[in-house]
Design a protein around this motif. Structure first.
Motif, short mmCIF file in Angstrom:
data_model
loop_
_atom_site.label_atom_id
_atom_site.label_comp_id
_atom_site.label_asym_id
_atom_site.label_seq_id
_atom_site.Cartn_x
_atom_site.Cartn_y
_atom_site.Cartn_z
N SER A 1 0.86 -1.19 0.00
CA SER A 1 0.00 0.00 0.00
C SER A 1 0.89 1.23 0.00
O SER A 1 1.93 1.26 0.68
CB SER A 1 -0.92 0.01 1.23
OG SER A 1 -0.16 0.04 2.42
N SER A 2 0.52 2.24 -0.77
CA SER A 2 1.31 3.47 -0.90
C SER A 2 0.42 4.68 -0.69
O SER A 2 -0.75 4.70 -1.14
CB SER A 2 1.96 3.55 -2.29
OG SER A 2 2.85 2.48 -2.49
N GLU A 3 0.98 5.68 -0.03
CA GLU A 3 0.25 6.93 0.20
C GLU A 3 1.21 8.10 0.06
O GLU A 3 2.30 8.10 0.64
CB GLU A 3 -0.38 6.94 1.59
CG GLU A 3 -1.16 8.22 1.88
CD GLU A 3 -1.74 8.24 3.28
OE1 GLU A 3 -2.90 7.80 3.44
OE2 GLU A 3 -1.03 8.69 4.21
N ASP A 4 0.80 9.11 -0.72
CA ASP A 4 1.54 10.36 -0.87
C ASP A 4 0.79 11.47 -0.15
O ASP A 4 -0.45 11.55 -0.21
CB ASP A 4 1.72 10.73 -2.34
CG ASP A 4 2.67 9.80 -3.06
OD1 ASP A 4 3.25 8.91 -2.38
OD2 ASP A 4 2.85 9.94 -4.28
N ARG A 5 1.57 12.36 0.53
CA ARG A 5 0.97 13.48 1.25
C ARG A 5 1.70 14.78 0.86
O ARG A 5 2.88 14.76 0.51
CB ARG A 5 1.06 13.27 2.76
CG ARG A 5 0.44 11.97 3.23
CD ARG A 5 0.42 11.86 4.76
NE ARG A 5 1.73 12.06 5.34
CZ ARG A 5 2.66 11.11 5.45
NH1 ARG A 5 2.42 9.90 4.98
NH2 ARG A 5 3.82 11.37 6.02
N ASN A 6 0.95 15.89 0.97
CA ASN A 6 1.57 17.18 0.66
C ASN A 6 2.33 17.70 1.87
O ASN A 6 2.42 17.04 2.90
CB ASN A 6 0.52 18.18 0.17
CG ASN A 6 -0.55 18.44 1.22
OD1 ASN A 6 -0.34 18.25 2.42
ND2 ASN A 6 -1.74 18.88 0.77
N VAL A 7 2.85 18.92 1.75
CA VAL A 7 3.70 19.46 2.81
C VAL A 7 2.92 19.67 4.11
O VAL A 7 3.52 19.67 5.20
CB VAL A 7 4.36 20.77 2.34
CG1 VAL A 7 3.31 21.89 2.20
CG2 VAL A 7 5.49 21.18 3.26
#
Length: 822
Positions: free
Chosen positions: A347-353
């Protein structure tokens, strides 16, 4: 279950210890003496000492040490006969009368007469584990009792200059860029599946492991680290012999092996077959990545788990026919076929600053891989009246299929489109090799050798890729992702070498010239053609000085080169993991390393020591590197800089008698990696590691072994790889007049899970990742030997040795694009 097995092993060890202590209290009668040359007083090193009683029954057999001394213990007084034998000496016989009440008897100096050379001397006690030749170091696997119940991988941990990390990858002098030969011949299988093969291969099927750090000019120049040559077991007396064995472990793995050898008049043959099934319990991993220059995708987290299982099967056959005294034809064949299957989830998750999720998806991934290797060769050897002078003509054919497929289902959860992707890859390679070698010992002081070789390699890879939408129902061919490969390689080589011996010194010089040209095409919507050619001139110098037969120092220099393999050249894009994409680079050039080695060796029956200083300096090195675009990490290869490695290796072992063996195998390396092209980066650091172990015979026919080792982290171009550690405890017992061996081994009993870390950084990303694998494995094995001794299969003493391609590390970055042959 594991705890119960640990308790049983500990109880056996304690029982054996007390039994050993009690046995030590019972005193016998000690006989000692010294063997010297008649008339000169020089010591006879490693003479075979055989003691018989008055009925001619052999009581014991051992070898003298390097100074000719020996000692043995008798259980009772009486009349005995001592027989002494050694190559180049007449058989010497001495009658001994041991009186009652004696605790020790000194036989003094026993002289042996020179002049009669025995055709064969059998040393069945305390045979040296290690032998140092001017250009190689040999570890005798068949002389190590642990080989009867262990796999080859477990035995390799003991070999000087070799190391095995936590993932079972083998390094030579700290490097994974080396060649692996089997009986002096190359194996494309070893190029891509080395660790799987040695995990499956029983150690009792191997005679010796040769480590060649600075190969002479008769070897191809490929392999910066050097050469590992695996010599399979053969037998040496008349009759027939064989063995069968089986093993199983608590993970659900099991295996079996069989060996038989026989001689019929001028025809002799041997065959070895084994199979092994292995299972790796579920592993876990996670990584955290930061992209400093990207506020929209500042952080990316990935979690994964997976497990795999597989099977390997092998058949080895050798045969020889002696036409007459001067003409010999020999042939051999070796086949290995295996497969493995893996199931993975991530599972992969990208988040902003600000930490808000901007993208999330999961990936269920199943893969299957079937690989194989079939090799056959025929050699003709012409001998002459002059001893050791010979001419050899050889032909060798290699074929290795490699088929793989995967099926992954990506489920988008936040701002990511769901899709399915299937890949079916079929690849294979063929290699034809022709070789002619000539060797002539001109005099006792001068030797020459020369030869020519021609190699033609044909490789192909075909891939079908299907895609589907989020419903995983309608599948269509994705033409944009299809990548087929045709690749041809031609090599012409010629070499010459000269050896000069004078008293205690020897100097060997040589040179090799190789011309290589490659022709390939990567077939997609737009075909990518890649072709190149280059010529290399490789010098070789080796100087050695022997203080005495068992003590020497040697220094050598040569150049080694690495021709980029099909794995690193193939531009196929492997995007099975959408966040980690890899591909090869068809424009790679070869790299050349200047290698230096200084070694001191002192080997005897009781104490072995090997200490070496080494260095390898490489310009235009091929490095695997990563970069990030749009939140996706891409990994490929390029000639981007230089690599310097300076190392120290130490091996020591002590065997005071046949009941105790203690060893230490250690290394220290300092590495400097510079990337001038693309990355403009420098990384340097040290790495130390090794292993230590001991084996004790606590009771008759039984032994206990303890092994452990590890490594500190080591440097990569863009980060640092985690260190590792391992432990192993074992008990073995002989039955049926020493014809059956039964063993039980526990690996990593103190850790249910073993933890690893890796850190990578670059101006575009910073990554920290961790992974876990299961420990605590119990393995059982049994081996039974039968028959009478047989004649060794006669075969040409020189043959084809294809060592011109990188081995030992497994495939590289462009995985899935088809390996083909190498």
């Amino acid at each position: 279950m594991i705890k119960k097995m640990m308790m049983i092993v500990v109880m056996i060890c304690m029982t054996g210890f007390f039994a050993y202590a009690q046995a030590s209290d019972r005193q016998g009668i000690t006989l000692k003496g010294r063997v010297q040359v008649e008339g000169s007083g020089e010591d006879v090193a490693f003479a075979t000492i055989t003691l018989q009683d008055d009925s001619a029954k052999v009581i014991t057999k051992l070898a003298s040490d390097e100074s000719g001394r020996f000692n043995l213990t008798l259980n009772k007084a009486g009349k005995y006969t001592l027989l002494l034998s050694a190559v180049g000496f007449s058989l010497t016989q001495k009658d001994i009368d041991v009186e009652e009440g004696l605790s020790a008897k000194d036989l003094g100096v026993i002289e042996m007469k020179e002049g009669v050379e025995l055709k064969e001397v059998t040393v069945s006690a305390q045979r040296p584990l290690i032998k140092s030749d001017p250009d190689k170091l040999v570890y005798s696997i068949e002389s190590d009792p642990d080989a009867k119940t262990n796999s080859l991988l477990e035995m390799i941990r003991k070999v000087p200059l070799l190391s095995v990390d936590a993932e079972d990858n083998v390094t030579l002098n700290g490097q994974s860029n080396y060649k692996v030969l089997v009986n002096g011949k190359s194996s494309s299988l070893m190029s891509n599946n080395f660790k799987e093969v040695i995990k499956s291969m029983p150690a009792n099927s191997v005679k010796d492991i040769e480590v060649i750090t600075n190969p002479s000019s008769k070897y191809e120049a490929e392999g910066v680290g050097g050469i590992i040559n695996i010599i399979t077991a053969k037998n040496t007396n008349n009759g027939y012999t064989g063995s069968v064995g089986a093993n199983a472990d608590t993970r659900g793995g099991y295996g079996a092996n069989a060996y038989i050898s026989a001689n019929i008049n001028k025809f002799s043959f041997s065959t070895n077959v084994y199979m092994n099934k292995f299972r790796q319990p579920e592993t876990e991993n996670f990584s955290k990545t930061e992209f400093p220059a990207n506020d929209e995708r500042r952080y990316s987290d990935t979690y994964g788990r997976g497990k795999y299982h597989g099977m390997g099967n092998s058949l080895n056959f050798e045969a020889g026919y002696e036409i007459d005294t001067f003409n010999l034809i020999s042939a051999s064949a070796w086949g290995y076929f295996g497969n493995y299957k893996s199931d993975n989830y991530s599972s992969s998750e990208d988040r902003n600053v600000q930490g808000t999720p901007v993208e999330r998806f999961t990936n269920a991934y199943h893969s299957e891989n079937g690989y194989g290797y079939l090799s056959g060769n025929i050699d003709y050897q012409k001998s002459f009246m002059k001893k050791d002078k010979m001419l050899t003509a050889s032909y060798k054919l290699d074929y290795n299929p490699d088929n793989s497929n995967y099926d992954n289902r990506v489920n988008g959860e936040i701002n990511y489109a769901s899709y399915g992707q299937k890949s079916d890859n079929k690849s294979s390679g063929q290699t034809h090799t022709f070789q002619l070698d000539y060797f002539d010992p001109l005099t006792d002081k001068h030797q020459i050798e020369t030869g020519v070789k021609a190699i033609y390699r044909r490789n192909f890879s075909e891939t079908d890729i299907l895609r589907s939408d989020s419903a995983f129902a309608d599948w269509y061919e994705d033409i944009d992702r299809i990548n087929d490969l045709d690749y041809d390689q031609y090599i012409m080589g010629v070499y010459a070498g000269y050896l000069f011996k004078y008293k205690k010194t020897s100097t060997k010089v040589g040179a090799r010239g190789e011309y290589t040209w490659n022709d390939g095409v990567s077939k997609a919507r737009t075909n990518i053609e890649f072709d190149n050619s280059f010529f290399n001139f490789i010098p070789y110098v080796n100087f050695s000085y022997s203080f005495k037969p068992t003590q020497s120092i040697k220094a050598s220099y040569t150049q080694r080169l690495y021709r980029p393999s099909i794995w690193s050249l193939n531009p196929y894009v492997n995007d099975a993991d959408p966040k980690n994409v890899s591909y090869g680079n068809p424009e790679l050039d070869e790299e050349i390393a200047h290698t230096f080695n200084l070694t001191y060796s002192n080997f005897s029956q009781k104490f072995n020591l090997n200490f070496s200083l080494n260095a390898a300096i490489t310009d235009n090195s091929i490095e695997r590197y990563s970069f990030v675009e749009d939140g996706v990490r891409y990994t490929t290869y390029d000639n981007i800089g230089s690599n310097q490695r300076y190392g120290v290796n130490l091996y020591a072992s002590y065997r005071p008698n046949g009941k105790v063996n203690i060893y230490l195998n250690g290394r220290y390396n300092y590495t400097i990696i510079e990337a001038d092209k693309r990355l403009n980066r420098r990384n340097e650091g040290s790495n130390a590691g090794g292993n230590i172990g001991a084996r004790f015979v606590f009771w008759k026919g039984g032994s206990v072994s303890v092994n452990g080792g590890g490594s500190t982290p080591w440097q990569m171009l863009q980060g640092k790889q985690s260190g590792y550690y391992y432990t192993q405890f074992g008990v073995s017992q002989k039955f049926l007049k020493d014809k059956m061996d039964v063993g039980c081994y526990i690996s990593d009993p103190f850790w249910r899970k073993i933890h690893y870390k890796m850190d990578m950084d670059d101006p575009t990303f910073i990554t920290h990742s961790e992974s876990y694998r299961m420990g605590q494995t119990v393995r059982f094995s049994v081996t039974w030997r039968f028959g009478k001794m047989n004649t060794q299969v006669k075969k040409a003493r020189r043959g084809i040795t294809n060592d011109d391609q990188r081995e030992g590390g497994g495939s590289g970055g462009a995985q899935g694009g088809g390996g083909g042959g190498q």
